[in-house]
Motif scaffolding. Sequence first.
Motif, PDB file in Angstrom:
ATOM      1  N   ARG A 249     -35.272  -2.213   4.899  1.00 23.45           N
ATOM      2  CA  ARG A 249     -34.903  -2.870   6.166  1.00 23.45           C
ATOM      3  C   ARG A 249     -36.135  -3.365   6.918  1.00 23.45           C
ATOM      4  NH1 ARG A 249     -30.428   1.066   9.042  1.00 23.45           N
ATOM      5  NH2 ARG A 249     -29.147   1.494   7.192  1.00 23.45           N
ATOM      6  N   HIS A 250     -37.157  -2.526   7.004  1.00 25.73           N
ATOM      7  CA  HIS A 250     -38.341  -2.916   7.761  1.00 25.73           C
ATOM      8  C   HIS A 250     -39.092  -4.052   7.075  1.00 25.73           C
ATOM      9  CE1 HIS A 250     -37.551   0.184  10.524  1.00 25.73           C
ATOM     10  NE2 HIS A 250     -38.037   1.191   9.842  1.00 25.73           N
TER      11      HIS A 250
ATOM     12  N   ASP B 129     -34.077   2.986   1.772  1.00 23.10           N
ATOM     13  CA  ASP B 129     -33.250   2.097   2.592  1.00 23.10           C
ATOM     14  C   ASP B 129     -34.000   1.628   3.838  1.00 23.10           C
ATOM     15  OD1 ASP B 129     -30.614   0.908   3.419  1.00 23.10           O
ATOM     16  OD2 ASP B 129     -30.866   2.343   5.060  1.00 23.10           O
TER      17      ASP B 129
ATOM     18  N   SER C 168     -37.338  -7.312   7.651  1.00 24.11           N
ATOM     19  CA  SER C 168     -37.462  -7.833   9.012  1.00 24.11           C
ATOM     20  C   SER C 168     -38.804  -8.503   9.261  1.00 24.11           C
ATOM     21  CB  SER C 168     -37.265  -6.700  10.029  1.00 24.11           C
ATOM     22  OG  SER C 168     -38.330  -5.768   9.967  1.00 24.11           O
TER      23      SER C 168
END
Length: 400
Positions: free
Chosen positions: A352-353, A348, A356
């Motif tokens: 997310r990283h 997860d 981004s």
Amino acid sequence: MTATDAWRRALADLLARAHRLPPDELPAGVNAALEPLGVTATIYLVDAEQRDLRPLPERDRPTPAPLPIDASLAGRAFTQIEMRAGQGPPPRLWVPIVDGTDRLGLLEVFPPPGTHLADEALRDGCRLISGLVGHLVSSKTPYGDVLHRARRSRPMEVSAELLWQLLPPLTFATPDTAVSALLEPCYAVGGDAFDYALDGDRIALAILDGVGHGLPAVLTTSVALAAMRAARRAGADLVGWAEAVDSAITGQWQDARFVTGVLAEFEVPTGMLRYVNAGHPAPLLLRHGRTVRALDGGRRLPLGLLGDRGEVGRTRLEPGDRLLLHTDGMTEARDAAGELFGLARLADLAERHIASGLPSAETLRRLSHAVAEHQDGPLRDDATLLLVEWSPEATARLVP
């Protein structure tokens, strides 16, 4: 003489000085080359834990305090690998220092009073000088202890000192593929290691975890790493790499020690990935920013335990795919309540990283720190990550 010509002359001056420049005189050499421009600079190197930027001392100049990466403008320049302007006082530019695409630190540049920080000649000149500084830091580091010492906040254990000398740089990239790695705890490693090597249009990859802890585990892993490289450089195939490690370990020790690991070969033009999994956690395949599956093929016994040859797993990556390899120290870290960090949390956070738009090296830094923050006390086991990105856009983010 134009401003651009003046910066190029400074670059040539620094290059001429560099041939016989001792490591501890690198800051003085840089400032001597910049003096005709009325510019001064401070070199900051990222520390081993990647938490602070630590200044290189220069004789007869006060040494600034280290700068926190997660709470400073300089830190943002480092994490995003982009030049940042600080209005001061006095005004300055924070310029990333990389060797190739491996993040090393920052150059803090103080231009002459009245210089506009957006001046293109200034910025282009800073990029030239910082690029050469990156190469000089890497080339001068083996010549002495000063650059090693500058990047440490405490003494390094013997096992870590040995292992770090064997590992490749943390980040490498071609125009279409990036490889980044990170290993914690950096001062007291156990048996984890990683490796990669480019050979034409193929990239060899490996992540290893030697049984046990401390120096005995590092010695086992070091032998495995050397045996694999020797076989690879002699032209052996993927199975041959694994068999060479088997033979090296069993030929040296008879106490049933072993190394788990994933050995892989990635064909860049076609996206074909071949891999052998020797008793190790399965790599994760991420596509369009989401984890789509674990690569659970290619199974065989851990390296050093003689048995059948196992099988070679195969999968074809798509452009834009990411491959995340990890050791069990990442997922088995426990908090004060005994809760595991876990594979789902790792996947997860990686999603997310990546979504981004962070550079791969920064993605791993944040994942590693998340594991350390989850752990109740110091990490009890090594936690290692290796991220492969088959994406021209991802590799572009690694260049200042």
